[in-house]
Design a protein around this motif. Sequence first.
Motif, PDB file in Angstrom:
ATOM      1  N   UNK A 209      11.895  -5.111  16.748  1.00  0.00           N
ATOM      2  CA  UNK A 209      12.243  -6.482  16.394  1.00  0.00           C
ATOM      3  C   UNK A 209      11.069  -7.416  16.241  1.00  0.00           C
ATOM      4  N   UNK A 210       9.867  -6.894  16.131  1.00  0.00           N
ATOM      5  CA  UNK A 210       8.674  -7.725  15.954  1.00  0.00           C
ATOM      6  C   UNK A 210       8.425  -7.897  14.454  1.00  0.00           C
ATOM      7  N   UNK A 211       9.015  -8.940  13.881  1.00  0.00           N
ATOM      8  CA  UNK A 211       8.979  -9.108  12.431  1.00  0.00           C
ATOM      9  C   UNK A 211       7.597  -9.474  11.913  1.00  0.00           C
ATOM     10  N   UNK A 212       6.811 -10.180  12.695  1.00  0.00           N
ATOM     11  CA  UNK A 212       5.454 -10.550  12.282  1.00  0.00           C
ATOM     12  C   UNK A 212       4.574  -9.306  12.132  1.00  0.00           C
ATOM     13  N   UNK A 213       4.607  -8.429  13.125  1.00  0.00           N
ATOM     14  CA  UNK A 213       3.819  -7.199  13.055  1.00  0.00           C
ATOM     15  C   UNK A 213       4.354  -6.266  11.971  1.00  0.00           C
ATOM     16  N   UNK A 214       5.666  -6.252  11.783  1.00  0.00           N
ATOM     17  CA  UNK A 214       6.249  -5.406  10.747  1.00  0.00           C
ATOM     18  C   UNK A 214       5.811  -5.869   9.360  1.00  0.00           C
ATOM     19  N   UNK A 215       5.743  -7.183   9.163  1.00  0.00           N
ATOM     20  CA  UNK A 215       5.301  -7.716   7.878  1.00  0.00           C
ATOM     21  C   UNK A 215       3.841  -7.370   7.619  1.00  0.00           C
ATOM     22  N   UNK A 216       2.994  -7.508   8.627  1.00  0.00           N
ATOM     23  CA  UNK A 216       1.577  -7.165   8.466  1.00  0.00           C
ATOM     24  C   UNK A 216       1.394  -5.675   8.205  1.00  0.00           C
ATOM     25  N   UNK A 217       2.142  -4.845   8.889  1.00  0.00           N
ATOM     26  CA  UNK A 217       2.045  -3.403   8.677  1.00  0.00           C
ATOM     27  C   UNK A 217       2.563  -3.022   7.294  1.00  0.00           C
ATOM     28  N   UNK A 218       3.606  -3.708   6.828  1.00  0.00           N
ATOM     29  CA  UNK A 218       4.135  -3.433   5.487  1.00  0.00           C
ATOM     30  C   UNK A 218       3.109  -3.787   4.415  1.00  0.00           C
ATOM     31  N   UNK A 219       2.438  -4.919   4.575  1.00  0.00           N
ATOM     32  CA  UNK A 219       1.386  -5.306   3.629  1.00  0.00           C
ATOM     33  C   UNK A 219       0.242  -4.288   3.672  1.00  0.00           C
ATOM     34  N   UNK A 220      -0.109  -3.843   4.862  1.00  0.00           N
ATOM     35  CA  UNK A 220      -1.151  -2.820   4.991  1.00  0.00           C
ATOM     36  C   UNK A 220      -0.757  -1.510   4.335  1.00  0.00           C
ATOM     37  N   UNK A 221       0.505  -1.132   4.484  1.00  0.00           N
ATOM     38  CA  UNK A 221       0.976   0.117   3.873  1.00  0.00           C
ATOM     39  C   UNK A 221       0.941   0.024   2.348  1.00  0.00           C
ATOM     40  N   UNK A 222       1.375  -1.095   1.789  1.00  0.00           N
ATOM     41  CA  UNK A 222       1.337  -1.253   0.328  1.00  0.00           C
ATOM     42  C   UNK A 222      -0.097  -1.320  -0.188  1.00  0.00           C
ATOM     43  N   UNK A 223      -0.987  -1.952   0.567  1.00  0.00           N
ATOM     44  CA  UNK A 223      -2.398  -2.010   0.176  1.00  0.00           C
ATOM     45  C   UNK A 223      -3.022  -0.620   0.216  1.00  0.00           C
ATOM     46  N   UNK A 224      -2.739   0.142   1.255  1.00  0.00           N
ATOM     47  CA  UNK A 224      -3.268   1.504   1.354  1.00  0.00           C
ATOM     48  C   UNK A 224      -2.713   2.387   0.245  1.00  0.00           C
ATOM     49  N   UNK A 225      -1.442   2.204  -0.103  1.00  0.00           N
ATOM     50  CA  UNK A 225      -0.860   2.969  -1.203  1.00  0.00           C
ATOM     51  C   UNK A 225      -1.555   2.634  -2.522  1.00  0.00           C
ATOM     52  N   UNK A 226      -1.806   1.356  -2.745  1.00  0.00           N
ATOM     53  CA  UNK A 226      -2.521   0.949  -3.960  1.00  0.00           C
ATOM     54  C   UNK A 226      -3.931   1.515  -4.008  1.00  0.00           C
ATOM     55  N   UNK A 227      -4.623   1.506  -2.873  1.00  0.00           N
ATOM     56  CA  UNK A 227      -5.976   2.075  -2.823  1.00  0.00           C
ATOM     57  C   UNK A 227      -5.956   3.575  -3.084  1.00  0.00           C
ATOM     58  N   UNK A 228      -4.956   4.270  -2.551  1.00  0.00           N
ATOM     59  CA  UNK A 228      -4.849   5.714  -2.780  1.00  0.00           C
ATOM     60  C   UNK A 228      -4.579   6.007  -4.253  1.00  0.00           C
ATOM     61  N   UNK A 229      -3.738   5.217  -4.875  1.00  0.00           N
ATOM     62  CA  UNK A 229      -3.442   5.417  -6.301  1.00  0.00           C
ATOM     63  C   UNK A 229      -4.682   5.149  -7.145  1.00  0.00           C
ATOM     64  N   UNK A 230      -5.393   4.062  -6.843  1.00  0.00           N
ATOM     65  CA  UNK A 230      -6.602   3.737  -7.601  1.00  0.00           C
ATOM     66  C   UNK A 230      -7.706   4.781  -7.396  1.00  0.00           C
ATOM     67  N   UNK A 231      -7.858   5.277  -6.174  1.00  0.00           N
ATOM     68  CA  UNK A 231      -8.884   6.291  -5.918  1.00  0.00           C
ATOM     69  C   UNK A 231      -8.536   7.611  -6.605  1.00  0.00           C
ATOM     70  N   UNK A 232      -7.268   8.000  -6.556  1.00  0.00           N
ATOM     71  CA  UNK A 232      -6.851   9.225  -7.243  1.00  0.00           C
ATOM     72  C   UNK A 232      -6.990   9.107  -8.743  1.00  0.00           C
ATOM     73  N   UNK A 233      -6.620   7.955  -9.277  1.00  0.00           N
ATOM     74  CA  UNK A 233      -6.785   7.725 -10.708  1.00  0.00           C
ATOM     75  C   UNK A 233      -8.241   7.600 -11.102  1.00  0.00           C
ATOM     76  N   UNK A 234      -9.067   7.092 -10.192  1.00  0.00           N
ATOM     77  CA  UNK A 234     -10.502   6.965 -10.467  1.00  0.00           C
ATOM     78  C   UNK A 234     -11.177   8.308 -10.644  1.00  0.00           C
ATOM     79  N   UNK A 235     -10.780   9.288  -9.863  1.00  0.00           N
ATOM     80  CA  UNK A 235     -11.342  10.641 -10.012  1.00  0.00           C
ATOM     81  C   UNK A 235     -10.983  11.210 -11.382  1.00  0.00           C
ATOM     82  N   UNK A 236      -9.738  11.088 -11.765  1.00  0.00           N
ATOM     83  CA  UNK A 236      -9.304  11.603 -13.065  1.00  0.00           C
ATOM     84  C   UNK A 236      -9.990  10.863 -14.207  1.00  0.00           C
ATOM     85  N   UNK A 237     -10.108   9.547 -14.083  1.00  0.00           N
ATOM     86  CA  UNK A 237     -10.739   8.748 -15.137  1.00  0.00           C
ATOM     87  C   UNK A 237     -12.221   9.083 -15.270  1.00  0.00           C
TER      88      UNK A 237
END
Length: 88
Positions: free
Chosen positions: A49-77
Amino acid sequence: MDVFPDFDGLEGIGDLREVIGALLTFVLITAVLMLIVCAIAWAIAAANGNHSAATKARVGAWTALGAAVLAGGGVAWMNWLIGLGQQL
């Protein structure tokens, strides 16, 4: 007089491929690990029930997902650009 590009003028393209590939692999591994950590933190915070920490972790998860996609695409590019450059 023929004008033709000097293909032997740029040495070390193999070294460049190895260095950039290693750096992007390191970024990809770090991003995936951070995605796992943030997803676990998101789940624990949401369950408790800690919504503040859940929101921060969700933003971190989406940021990490974006970084993983960009890094994987960077190797191919990067591999595509080096392959294209060798064909010219």
